[in-house]
Scaffold this motif. Structure first.
Motif, PDB file in Angstrom:
ATOM      1  N   ALA A  46      53.424  55.797  49.511  1.00 49.92           N
ATOM      2  CA  ALA A  46      52.485  55.362  50.532  1.00 49.92           C
ATOM      3  C   ALA A  46      52.436  53.839  50.577  1.00 49.92           C
ATOM      4  CB  ALA A  46      51.102  55.929  50.230  1.00 49.92           C
ATOM      5  N   ASN A  47      52.246  53.306  51.771  1.00 47.64           N
ATOM      6  CA  ASN A  47      52.100  51.856  51.904  1.00 47.64           C
ATOM      7  C   ASN A  47      50.942  51.367  51.049  1.00 47.64           C
ATOM      8  OD1 ASN A  47      54.156  51.975  53.708  1.00 47.64           O
ATOM      9  ND2 ASN A  47      52.905  51.581  55.515  1.00 47.64           N
ATOM     10  N   LYS A  48      51.108  50.170  50.519  1.00 50.50           N
ATOM     11  CA  LYS A  48      50.110  49.616  49.615  1.00 50.50           C
ATOM     12  C   LYS A  48      49.518  48.352  50.200  1.00 50.50           C
ATOM     13  CE  LYS A  48      49.708  47.856  44.872  1.00 50.50           C
ATOM     14  NZ  LYS A  48      50.437  47.500  43.644  1.00 50.50           N
ATOM     15  N   LEU A  49      48.194  48.307  50.257  1.00 49.03           N
ATOM     16  CA  LEU A  49      47.501  47.088  50.678  1.00 49.03           C
ATOM     17  C   LEU A  49      47.574  46.083  49.538  1.00 49.03           C
ATOM     18  CD1 LEU A  49      45.539  45.490  52.565  1.00 49.03           C
ATOM     19  CD2 LEU A  49      43.669  46.683  51.384  1.00 49.03           C
ATOM     20  N   LEU A  50      48.129  44.915  49.814  1.00 56.47           N
ATOM     21  CA  LEU A  50      48.258  43.877  48.786  1.00 56.47           C
ATOM     22  C   LEU A  50      47.146  42.841  48.875  1.00 56.47           C
ATOM     23  CD1 LEU A  50      52.082  43.102  49.109  1.00 56.47           C
ATOM     24  CD2 LEU A  50      50.976  44.476  47.329  1.00 56.47           C
ATOM     25  N   ILE A  51      46.938  42.356  50.087  1.00 58.60           N
ATOM     26  CA  ILE A  51      46.060  41.214  50.309  1.00 58.60           C
ATOM     27  C   ILE A  51      45.319  41.428  51.615  1.00 58.60           C
ATOM     28  CG2 ILE A  51      46.128  38.763  51.000  1.00 58.60           C
ATOM     29  CD1 ILE A  51      48.442  38.440  48.968  1.00 58.60           C
ATOM     30  N   HIS A  52      44.045  41.054  51.645  1.00 56.63           N
ATOM     31  CA  HIS A  52      43.278  41.025  52.884  1.00 56.63           C
ATOM     32  C   HIS A  52      42.551  39.701  52.994  1.00 56.63           C
ATOM     33  CE1 HIS A  52      39.384  41.717  50.858  1.00 56.63           C
ATOM     34  NE2 HIS A  52      40.071  42.513  50.055  1.00 56.63           N
ATOM     35  N   SER A  87      42.258  45.050  44.843  1.00 59.78           N
ATOM     36  CA  SER A  87      42.208  45.526  43.467  1.00 59.78           C
ATOM     37  C   SER A  87      43.519  46.207  43.091  1.00 59.78           C
ATOM     38  CB  SER A  87      41.050  46.516  43.306  1.00 59.78           C
ATOM     39  OG  SER A  87      41.057  47.078  42.026  1.00 59.78           O
ATOM     40  N   GLY A  88      44.094  45.808  41.967  1.00 51.52           N
ATOM     41  CA  GLY A  88      45.341  46.393  41.508  1.00 51.52           C
ATOM     42  C   GLY A  88      46.578  45.611  41.893  1.00 51.52           C
ATOM     43  N   ARG A 109      36.470  50.399  53.399  1.00 54.92           N
ATOM     44  CA  ARG A 109      35.049  50.372  53.769  1.00 54.92           C
ATOM     45  C   ARG A 109      34.512  48.953  53.682  1.00 54.92           C
ATOM     46  NH1 ARG A 109      30.722  54.974  52.360  1.00 54.92           N
ATOM     47  NH2 ARG A 109      29.011  54.138  53.575  1.00 54.92           N
ATOM     48  N   THR A 110      34.396  48.318  54.851  1.00 51.30           N
ATOM     49  CA  THR A 110      33.877  46.965  54.924  1.00 51.30           C
ATOM     50  C   THR A 110      32.785  46.865  55.965  1.00 51.30           C
ATOM     51  OG1 THR A 110      35.473  46.316  56.631  1.00 51.30           O
ATOM     52  CG2 THR A 110      36.155  46.017  54.337  1.00 51.30           C
ATOM     53  N   GLY A 111      32.415  47.985  56.552  1.00 52.86           N
ATOM     54  CA  GLY A 111      31.440  47.984  57.624  1.00 52.86           C
ATOM     55  C   GLY A 111      32.091  47.984  58.995  1.00 52.86           C
ATOM     56  N   ARG A 112      33.264  47.431  59.086  1.00 51.60           N
ATOM     57  CA  ARG A 112      34.033  47.434  60.328  1.00 51.60           C
ATOM     58  C   ARG A 112      35.445  47.900  60.018  1.00 51.60           C
ATOM     59  NH1 ARG A 112      32.108  48.169  64.605  1.00 51.60           N
ATOM     60  NH2 ARG A 112      33.817  47.101  65.691  1.00 51.60           N
ATOM     61  N   PRO A 113      36.132  48.470  61.015  1.00 53.68           N
ATOM     62  CA  PRO A 113      37.520  48.914  60.785  1.00 53.68           C
ATOM     63  C   PRO A 113      38.465  47.728  60.845  1.00 53.68           C
ATOM     64  CG  PRO A 113      36.857  49.428  63.028  1.00 53.68           C
ATOM     65  CD  PRO A 113      35.662  48.812  62.373  1.00 53.68           C
ATOM     66  N   TYR A 114      38.897  47.264  59.700  1.00 53.01           N
ATOM     67  CA  TYR A 114      39.724  46.078  59.669  1.00 53.01           C
ATOM     68  C   TYR A 114      41.154  46.371  59.207  1.00 53.01           C
ATOM     69  CZ  TYR A 114      35.624  43.077  60.357  1.00 53.01           C
ATOM     70  OH  TYR A 114      34.516  42.450  60.863  1.00 53.01           O
ATOM     71  N   TYR A 115      41.297  46.847  57.991  1.00 50.17           N
ATOM     72  CA  TYR A 115      42.630  47.055  57.415  1.00 50.17           C
ATOM     73  C   TYR A 115      42.593  48.312  56.566  1.00 50.17           C
ATOM     74  CZ  TYR A 115      39.953  44.437  54.003  1.00 50.17           C
ATOM     75  OH  TYR A 115      38.949  44.002  53.177  1.00 50.17           O
ATOM     76  N   PHE A 116      43.793  48.752  56.187  1.00 51.28           N
ATOM     77  CA  PHE A 116      43.949  50.074  55.599  1.00 51.28           C
ATOM     78  C   PHE A 116      44.177  49.990  54.097  1.00 51.28           C
ATOM     79  CE2 PHE A 116      44.238  51.887  59.738  1.00 51.28           C
ATOM     80  CZ  PHE A 116      44.908  50.962  60.512  1.00 51.28           C
ATOM     81  N   ASP A 117      43.397  50.764  53.344  1.00 45.02           N
ATOM     82  CA  ASP A 117      43.583  50.735  51.899  1.00 45.02           C
ATOM     83  C   ASP A 117      44.252  51.982  51.338  1.00 45.02           C
ATOM     84  OD1 ASP A 117      40.148  51.395  50.729  1.00 45.02           O
ATOM     85  OD2 ASP A 117      41.355  52.360  52.292  1.00 45.02           O
ATOM     86  N   TYR A 118      44.339  53.036  52.129  1.00 45.84           N
ATOM     87  CA  TYR A 118      45.078  54.226  51.722  1.00 45.84           C
ATOM     88  C   TYR A 118      45.874  54.735  52.901  1.00 45.84           C
ATOM     89  CZ  TYR A 118      42.533  54.545  47.338  1.00 45.84           C
ATOM     90  OH  TYR A 118      42.019  54.290  46.093  1.00 45.84           O
ATOM     91  N   TRP A 119      47.130  55.074  52.631  1.00 44.25           N
ATOM     92  CA  TRP A 119      48.046  55.581  53.644  1.00 44.25           C
ATOM     93  C   TRP A 119      48.624  56.916  53.194  1.00 44.25           C
ATOM     94  CZ3 TRP A 119      50.482  52.413  57.717  1.00 44.25           C
ATOM     95  CH2 TRP A 119      49.975  51.111  57.792  1.00 44.25           C
ATOM     96  N   GLY A 120      48.986  57.750  54.175  1.00 49.34           N
ATOM     97  CA  GLY A 120      49.832  58.879  53.874  1.00 49.34           C
ATOM     98  C   GLY A 120      51.281  58.413  53.749  1.00 49.34           C
TER      99      GLY A 120
END
Lengths: 107, 120
Positions: A42-48, A55-56, B100-111
């Motif tokens: 699965a794609n991984k979020l690195l930086i926002h 985290s991680g 979860r930031t209050g607004r839909p901004y970026y994705f932390d889990y993907w299929g």
């Protein structure tokens, strides 16, 4: 907002440092995320937020920039870092928009 | 642990509808926002739309007349329907959770994504 990512391909060796650029067609403040894509995972979020490590995310990853110009830097590359990297803006939506990706390959 | 899994037909005929399911485990879809993204051959990524914790939706204007995102909270699943597909809809389709930031901004889990080919 159009996102221009460069380079498309990058070849490097373990231990080296690399940088990937992402340019927005208009100012997006610091509303930018970076993702890592690896086959079969699965794609991984690195930086926002342009520079905040998720985290991680290992500390060898860093993000910088604001406005229109952003950079993802990976210091001291490790074998697990060879992957495809994408940027994504979330300052103006819909639609959210992504860069075209940078494939980091082993030299 | 949050996990997302896409499922659906790998082959769809032109002019028909593409229907995909995202099954979520480890987290309720009545929290956060949930999105669909696709990646075309050549690696271009396109955001398609999202459904919120309350069931409201937002779509990419380029798809607005063809797309629908719905959900079944009892099964903790959400769905993508794309109508009148053409070969240009051939892509790998991903579902993802917005952080979860209050607004839909970026994705932390993907299929992991499901490849869909549009061909007769």
């Amino acid at each position: 907002v159009q996102m221009t990512q460069s380079p498309s391909y990058l070849a490097a060796s373990p231990g080296e440092s690399v940088s990937i650029s992402c340019k927005a067609s208009k100012s997006i403040s610091n509303n930018l995320a970076w993702y890592q894509e690896k086959p079969g995972k699965a794609n991984k979020l690195l930086i926002h937020s342009g520079s905040t490590l998720q985290s991680g995310t290992p500390s060898r990853f860093s993000g910088s920039g604001s406005g229109t110009d952003f950079t993802l830097t990976i210091r001291s590359l490790e074998s697990e870092d060879f992957a495809v990297y994408y940027c994504q803006q979330y300052n103006e939506y819909p639609p959210y928009t992504f860069g075209a990706g940078t494939k980091l390959e082993l030299k | 642990e949050v996990q997302l899994q896409e499922s659906g037909p790998g082959l769809v005929k032109p002019s028909q509808s593409l229907s995909l399911t995202c099954s979520v485990t480890g987290y309720s879809i009545t929290s956060n926002y949930w999105g669909w993204i696709r990646k075309f051959p050549g690696n271009k990524m396109e955001w398609m739309g999202y459904i919120s914790y309350s069931g409201s939706t937002s779509y990419n204007p380029s798809l607005k007349s063809r797309i629908s995102i719905t959900r079944d909270t009892s099964k903790n699943q959400f769905f993508l329907q794309l109508n009148s597909v053409t070969t240009e809809d051939t892509a790998t389709y991903y579902c993802a959770r917005y952080k979860r930031t209050g607004r839909p901004y970026y994705f932390d889990y993907w299929g992991q994504g499901v490849m869909v080919t549009v061909s007769s």
